[in-house]
Structures are given as structure tokens and as C-alpha cells.
Write a protein that holds these residues in place. Structure first.
Motif, PDB file in Angstrom:
ATOM      1  N   LEU A 107       0.901  -1.289  -0.147  1.00  0.00           N
ATOM      2  CA  LEU A 107      -0.142  -0.081   0.077  1.00  0.00           C
ATOM      3  C   LEU A 107       1.212   1.434  -0.166  1.00  0.00           C
ATOM      4  N   GLU A 108       1.810   1.553   1.051  1.00  0.00           N
ATOM      5  CA  GLU A 108       3.217   2.854   0.839  1.00  0.00           C
ATOM      6  C   GLU A 108       3.550   2.823  -0.730  1.00  0.00           C
ATOM      7  N   ASP A 109       4.050   1.219  -0.783  1.00  0.00           N
ATOM      8  CA  ASP A 109       4.355   1.875  -2.459  1.00  0.00           C
ATOM      9  C   ASP A 109       3.173   1.904  -3.479  1.00  0.00           C
ATOM     10  N   MET A 110       2.426   1.432  -3.119  1.00  0.00           N
ATOM     11  CA  MET A 110       1.231   2.101  -4.619  1.00  0.00           C
ATOM     12  C   MET A 110       0.862   3.589  -4.122  1.00  0.00           C
ATOM     13  N   HIS A 111       0.702   3.760  -2.792  1.00  0.00           N
ATOM     14  CA  HIS A 111       0.192   5.016  -1.760  1.00  0.00           C
ATOM     15  C   HIS A 111       1.833   6.302  -2.831  1.00  0.00           C
ATOM     16  N   ARG A 118      -0.264  10.945 -10.122  1.00  0.00           N
ATOM     17  CA  ARG A 118      -1.008  12.903 -10.005  1.00  0.00           C
ATOM     18  C   ARG A 118      -0.871  13.533 -10.227  1.00  0.00           C
ATOM     19  N   ARG A 119       0.734  13.258  -9.548  1.00  0.00           N
ATOM     20  CA  ARG A 119       1.286  14.512  -9.590  1.00  0.00           C
ATOM     21  C   ARG A 119       2.103  14.977 -11.060  1.00  0.00           C
ATOM     22  N   SER A 216      -5.154   4.820 -12.109  1.00  0.00           N
ATOM     23  CA  SER A 216      -6.466   4.492 -11.820  1.00  0.00           C
ATOM     24  C   SER A 216      -6.373   3.273 -11.487  1.00  0.00           C
ATOM     25  N   ASP A 217      -5.471   1.927 -12.591  1.00  0.00           N
ATOM     26  CA  ASP A 217      -5.153   1.193 -12.491  1.00  0.00           C
ATOM     27  C   ASP A 217      -4.917   0.597 -10.663  1.00  0.00           C
ATOM     28  N   LYS A 218      -4.040   1.594 -10.648  1.00  0.00           N
ATOM     29  CA  LYS A 218      -3.463   1.817  -9.229  1.00  0.00           C
ATOM     30  C   LYS A 218      -4.225   1.612  -7.830  1.00  0.00           C
ATOM     31  N   VAL A 219      -5.366   3.443  -8.280  1.00  0.00           N
ATOM     32  CA  VAL A 219      -6.082   3.442  -6.766  1.00  0.00           C
ATOM     33  C   VAL A 219      -7.068   2.266  -6.665  1.00  0.00           C
ATOM     34  N   GLU A 220      -7.464   1.358  -7.822  1.00  0.00           N
ATOM     35  CA  GLU A 220      -8.348   0.249  -7.727  1.00  0.00           C
ATOM     36  C   GLU A 220      -7.728  -0.975  -6.996  1.00  0.00           C
ATOM     37  N   ALA A 221      -6.096  -1.173  -7.400  1.00  0.00           N
ATOM     38  CA  ALA A 221      -5.566  -2.013  -6.274  1.00  0.00           C
ATOM     39  C   ALA A 221      -5.911  -1.819  -5.074  1.00  0.00           C
ATOM     40  N   ASN A 223      -7.550   0.436  -3.507  1.00  0.00           N
ATOM     41  CA  ASN A 223      -8.444   0.053  -2.858  1.00  0.00           C
ATOM     42  C   ASN A 223      -9.305  -1.428  -2.590  1.00  0.00           C
ATOM     43  N   ILE A 224      -8.671  -2.627  -3.324  1.00  0.00           N
ATOM     44  CA  ILE A 224      -8.653  -3.906  -2.729  1.00  0.00           C
ATOM     45  C   ILE A 224      -7.611  -4.298  -2.197  1.00  0.00           C
ATOM     46  N   ASP A 225      -6.163  -3.612  -1.780  1.00  0.00           N
ATOM     47  CA  ASP A 225      -5.371  -4.125  -1.111  1.00  0.00           C
ATOM     48  C   ASP A 225      -5.595  -3.390   0.485  1.00  0.00           C
ATOM     49  N   GLU A 226      -6.305  -2.494   0.113  1.00  0.00           N
ATOM     50  CA  GLU A 226      -6.724  -1.746   1.742  1.00  0.00           C
ATOM     51  C   GLU A 226      -7.558  -2.166   2.299  1.00  0.00           C
ATOM     52  N   ARG A 227      -8.720  -3.014   1.204  1.00  0.00           N
ATOM     53  CA  ARG A 227      -9.874  -3.939   1.883  1.00  0.00           C
ATOM     54  C   ARG A 227      -9.757  -4.944   2.407  1.00  0.00           C
ATOM     55  N   CYS A 228      -8.125  -5.394   1.732  1.00  0.00           N
ATOM     56  CA  CYS A 228      -7.544  -7.000   1.930  1.00  0.00           C
ATOM     57  C   CYS A 228      -6.480  -6.178   3.572  1.00  0.00           C
ATOM     58  N   ALA A 229      -6.097  -6.031   4.057  1.00  0.00           N
ATOM     59  CA  ALA A 229      -5.350  -5.548   5.008  1.00  0.00           C
ATOM     60  C   ALA A 229      -6.221  -5.279   6.597  1.00  0.00           C
ATOM     61  N   ARG A 230      -7.321  -4.602   6.090  1.00  0.00           N
ATOM     62  CA  ARG A 230      -8.143  -4.677   7.077  1.00  0.00           C
ATOM     63  C   ARG A 230      -9.104  -5.955   7.455  1.00  0.00           C
ATOM     64  N   TYR A 231      -8.916  -7.059   6.755  1.00  0.00           N
ATOM     65  CA  TYR A 231      -9.187  -8.581   7.058  1.00  0.00           C
ATOM     66  C   TYR A 231      -8.536  -9.273   8.123  1.00  0.00           C
ATOM     67  N   GLY A 232      -8.898  -9.665   8.735  1.00  0.00           N
ATOM     68  CA  GLY A 232      -8.054 -10.707  10.273  1.00  0.00           C
ATOM     69  C   GLY A 232      -9.181 -11.998  10.162  1.00  0.00           C
ATOM     70  N   SER A 233      -8.944 -12.305  11.306  1.00  0.00           N
ATOM     71  CA  SER A 233      -9.489 -14.207  11.448  1.00  0.00           C
ATOM     72  C   SER A 233     -10.528 -14.038  12.171  1.00  0.00           C
ATOM     73  N   GLN A 234     -11.435 -13.074  12.660  1.00  0.00           N
ATOM     74  CA  GLN A 234     -12.556 -12.668  12.862  1.00  0.00           C
ATOM     75  C   GLN A 234     -13.474 -11.784  12.386  1.00  0.00           C
ATOM     76  N   SER A 235     -12.826 -11.343  10.920  1.00  0.00           N
ATOM     77  CA  SER A 235     -13.511 -10.763   9.968  1.00  0.00           C
ATOM     78  C   SER A 235     -15.054 -12.156   9.528  1.00  0.00           C
ATOM     79  N   THR A 236     -16.029 -11.167   9.559  1.00  0.00           N
ATOM     80  CA  THR A 236     -17.325 -12.410   8.631  1.00  0.00           C
ATOM     81  C   THR A 236     -17.543 -12.192   7.286  1.00  0.00           C
TER      82      THR A 236
END
Length: 447
Positions: A107-111, A118-119, A216-221, A223-236
Motif C-alpha cells: 500500500l505504501e509503494d502504491m501510494h 497524479r503529480r 486509476s489501476d493503482k487506485v483500484e488495486a 482499494n483492494i489491498d486496503e480492504r484486504c489489509a483490514r481482513y482478520g481472522s475475526q472478519s465475517t
């Protein structure tokens, strides 16, 4: 997800259970009881194919041992299972944490890359806007050059209406030809520069679009990786995806992924530098073109001023000569009139002298004498004839001189009219038209 090898403690092979040994006393009793003993005949009907007592004990001991061994093995398996479960749990947590950390790094690399893209996209858009503004300057400058070319050609056409002998290839015409050629060359240069600027704008927009697509591709990726980073064993909202671990054949590597974005950024930066250099070139071209046109305009104006001064001086001198000629014509006319009067005045003395000679020629006989009076009368007639001949010759000369003066007067008046016409063309037509010449700011495309 990387597969994790689970280490399982190897269970020791089960040892064979040794045969159970009966106590010695019981063994002896059992050994002395059989079919040939005295007690065997009485109990023969009760003895059937039954297990022996030692077999029974042996069986019991075997069951005890088997239960002990099973319990021991089960206990070991439980211990090993708990240990394995703890190890796999710790491994799973470490793996998940490491994966989360890797995703965070990703995520840091993509950011970082998205920020750069963008710049760079914004810089390309801004650069394209600046280049469009310079292109509009070029178009305005090209439109502004139409007037100098029209003025130069109009001046050349107007000066074609000069009359002889003023229809000459003077310095003004040479400067006007140079001006028309200069304007034409500048127009061609501006057209080529406009085409180059339009092509550069197209390249800027293409690389901007490439950066935006990559962003745009990196923003989509992201968002996907950010969602993946929030997943945990307790995620439903997680579920099994058995075939998700298989790598796609078209998947890129980190090296090719970074190189792709780096190439996009390098291409965008290269075009941005080329656009900036082109803007500097356009500004230089417009500034130099405006300065060259104004310098040539000043040269033409100076040539016009000098030519007008020459024409004015020539007309002034011609006018002076015309005035003198007119005065001389008046004097010569008076002279002709005086000569005619002098000739007329000599006619009476000539008639008198000739009449005297004629009358004296009528004298009779010897009286017809060539005396002194006769000779004087004859000389008088001769002198009067010579005077008349001289006066008539002088009259002819005076009349020819008068005609020459009249021709000169007409020539001078015609030449003055020609000079006046030339001055009118140069001053009223050409120089007045040149007052509409564009300014330096207009030629530079600012207005």
C-alpha cells in the motif's frame, strides 16, 4: 497466500506388549490339573473347551496393558495435538501478520507511485495548458503577420503606378521586397511551429492519459489491498476460495510492475521537458520574429523618408528651375518683341535710302554721277540690309530659344507632376498605410 508447512511431532512406534506372566503358585495348580488326574474323571463332564484361568488373567492383563497403552498414546497425541495447534495458531498469526505487513508495504509503494503519477499527470495537464496558450500566441502572431504582408504588397503595387522617369528600382523597393520575403518566411516558420506544438500537445495528452490509466489501476488495486489489509481472522465477510492461490499466467512481477510505472513516469517527464523546451523555443521564435519585422519595418520607413526627401528636394529644385525658366521665357518674349520692333524700325530708313538711290538713279546724262552721296547711300543700304539680316537671324535664334524654353517649361512641369505623384504615392498611400503596421506585442502574439 503462501502455503505453510506444518511441523508435526513424529509419534513413536507402539511397542509390542510383552506376554502376561501368571504368579508361580497359580501356575503350578493349573499345571497339575488335567485329564489324567484323579479328580479329572469325576469332573470330566464339566470340562469343556474353555479358556484357562491364566489365559483369562493374561487376557485381562492384555486388556489392561492395551488400555494403558491407548491412554498413553492418546495422551501423547493430545499433547502433540495441543502443541501442534498452538504452533499452527502461532504460525498462522505470524503468517497473517507478515502478510498484513507485506500488504501494508505494498500500500505504501502504491501510494507513493499513485502520488507520483497524479503529480506527473497534473504537471502534464498544466504543461499542455501552457503549450496551448503558446499555440494561441503563435496563431495570433500568424494572423498579425497578414497585415505586414498586405502592407508590403500594397506598397509595391502602389509604387508600380509611378510614372517615368520615377519608376525606378530604388532602395525603397528593395527594402519592400525584403520585407515581403521576410514576412513570408516568418509565416512559414510560424506554421511549422504551430504544427510542432499541436503534435507536442497530442503527445502530452497521450502520456497524461497513460499516467491516468496507470493511476486509476493503482487506485483500484490500492482499494483492494486496503480492504484486504483490514481482513482478520475475526472478519465475517471472508470465505473459502480454493483456487485463489494459483498464480495467473499474465501476472506481473514486482520488477516489471515497478518498471512499467517508471517507464510511464519517465515518458511523461521526457514529454514535459520537451514541451517546456518547445515553449521556450516558441517564445524565442515569436520574440525574434517580432523584432525582425519591426526592424525591417523601420528600415522600410527610413528608406521611404529618405526617398521622399530626395523627391521633395528634386521637386523643389525643379520648381526653382521652372520659375527661372518662366522668367526667362518672359524675358525672351520681350526680346523677340524688341527684335521684331527693331526690324520694323529698320524698314523706314531702308525705304528712305532705297528711295533716295532710286530717285538719284533718275538723274540725266552726266549728272548720273557716283559721287560721295551715292556711295554713302549705297553703304547705308548695305548697312541697313546687314542690320536687318543680323536682326532677323537673332530673331530666329530668340524664337528658337523661346521654343526651347517652352519645351523645358513643359518638361519641368511634367517632371514636377511626376515627382508630386511619386510623393503622393509614397507619403499619402504607402507611408499612411504603413502607419497601421502591427506593434511588437501584436507581432509577438500577446494581443
Amino acid at each position: 497466500m503462501a502455503q505453510t508447512d506444518v511441523l508435526v511431532t513424529k509419534q513413536p512406534a507402539p511397542q509390542s506388549v510383552p506376554p502376561c506372566e501368571l504368579p508361580p503358585k497359580v501356575y503350578e495348580v493349573a499345571r497339575n490339573t488335567g485329564a489324567h488326574t484323579s479328580s479329572g474323571l469325576a469332573t470330566a463332564g464339566f470340562r469343556t473347551a474353555k479358556y484357562l484361568e491364566d489365559e483369562w488373567f493374561q487376557n485381562c492383563y492384555a486388556r489392561y496393558h492395551q488400555a494403558f497403552a491407548d491412554r498413553d498414546r492418546s495422551e501423547r497425541q493430545r499433547h502433540e495435538s495441543r502443541q501442534l495447534a498452538a504452533e499452527t495458531e502461532a504460525l498462522a498469526q505470524r503468517t497473517q501478520q507478515d502478510s498484513t505487513r507485506k500488504v501494508g508495504q505494498r500500500l505504501e509503494d502504491m501510494h507513493c507511485w499513485t502520488s507520483e503519477l497524479r503529480r506527473e499527470g497534473g504537471d502534464l495537464a498544466a504543461e499542455a495548458g501552457l503549450l496551448r496558450a503558446e499555440t494561441r500566441r503563435l496563431e495570433r502572431a500568424l494572423d498579425a503577420t497578414a497585415l505586414p504582408f498586405c502592407i508590403a504588397t500594397d506598397n509595391l503595387q502602389c509604387r508600380e503606378r509611378r510614372q517615368h522617369p520615377d519608376l525606378v528600382r530604388d532602395c525603397v523597393e528593395l527594402e519592400l521586397l525584403k520585407e515581403a520575403e521576410l514576412v513570408r518566411n516568418i509565416q512559414e516558420l510560424l506554421k511549422r511551429t504551430i504544427a510542432q506544438a499541436v503534435n507536442q500537445i497530442r503527445l502530452n495528452l497521450e502520456h497524461k492519459e497513460t499516467c491516468e490509466l496507470d493511476w486509476s489501476d493503482k487506485v483500484e488495486a490500492y482499494n483492494i489491498d486496503e480492504r484486504c489489509a483490514r481482513y482478520g481472522s475475526q472478519s465475517t465477510d471472508v470465505q473459502f476460495h480454493p483456487h485463489s492461490a494459483a498464480n495467473a499466467e499474465s501476472a506481473s512481477t514486482p520488477e516489471t510492475w515497478a518498471k512499467f510505472t517508471q517507464d510511464n513516469l519517465c515518458g511523461a517527464q521526457r514529454e514535459r521537458r520537451a514541451s517546456a523546451n518547445l515553449r521556450a523555443l516558441i517564445d524565442c521564435v515569436l520574440r525574434d520574429a517580432a523584432e525582425d519585422l519591426r526592424l525591417q519595418c523601420d528600415a522600410v520607413n527610413l528608406a521611404f523618408q529618405r526617398r521622399c526627401e530626395e523627391l521633395e528636394d528634386a521637386r523643389h529644385k525643379l520648381q526653382n528651375h521652372l520659375n527661372k525658366t518662366l522668367r526667362e521665357i518672359v524675358d525672351q518674349e520681350h526680346n523677340v518683341a524688341a527684335l521684331k520692333q527693331a526690324i520694323k524700325d529698320k524698314e523706314a530708313p531702308l525705304r528712305v535710302a532705297q528711295t533716295r538711290l532710286y530717285q538719284r538713279s533718275q538723274r540725266p546724262n552726266v549728272e548720273l554721277c557716283r559721287d560721295t552721296a551715292q556711295f554713302r547711300l549705297m553703304s547705308e543700304v548695305e548697312e541697313l540690309n546687314m542690320s536687318l539680316a543680323a536682326l532677323r537671324e537673332k530673331l530666329l535664334e530668340a524664337e528658337q530659344s523661346l521654343r526651347n524654353l517652352e519645351d523645358t517649361r513643359m518638361s519641368l512641369e511634367k517632371d514636377i507632376a511626376v515627382k508630386t505623384n511619386s510623393l503622393f504615392i509614397d507619403r499619402q498611400k504607402c507611408m499612411a498605410h504603413r502607419a497601421r503596421y502591427p506593434t511588437v506585442l501584436q507581432l509577438a502574439g500577446y494581443q
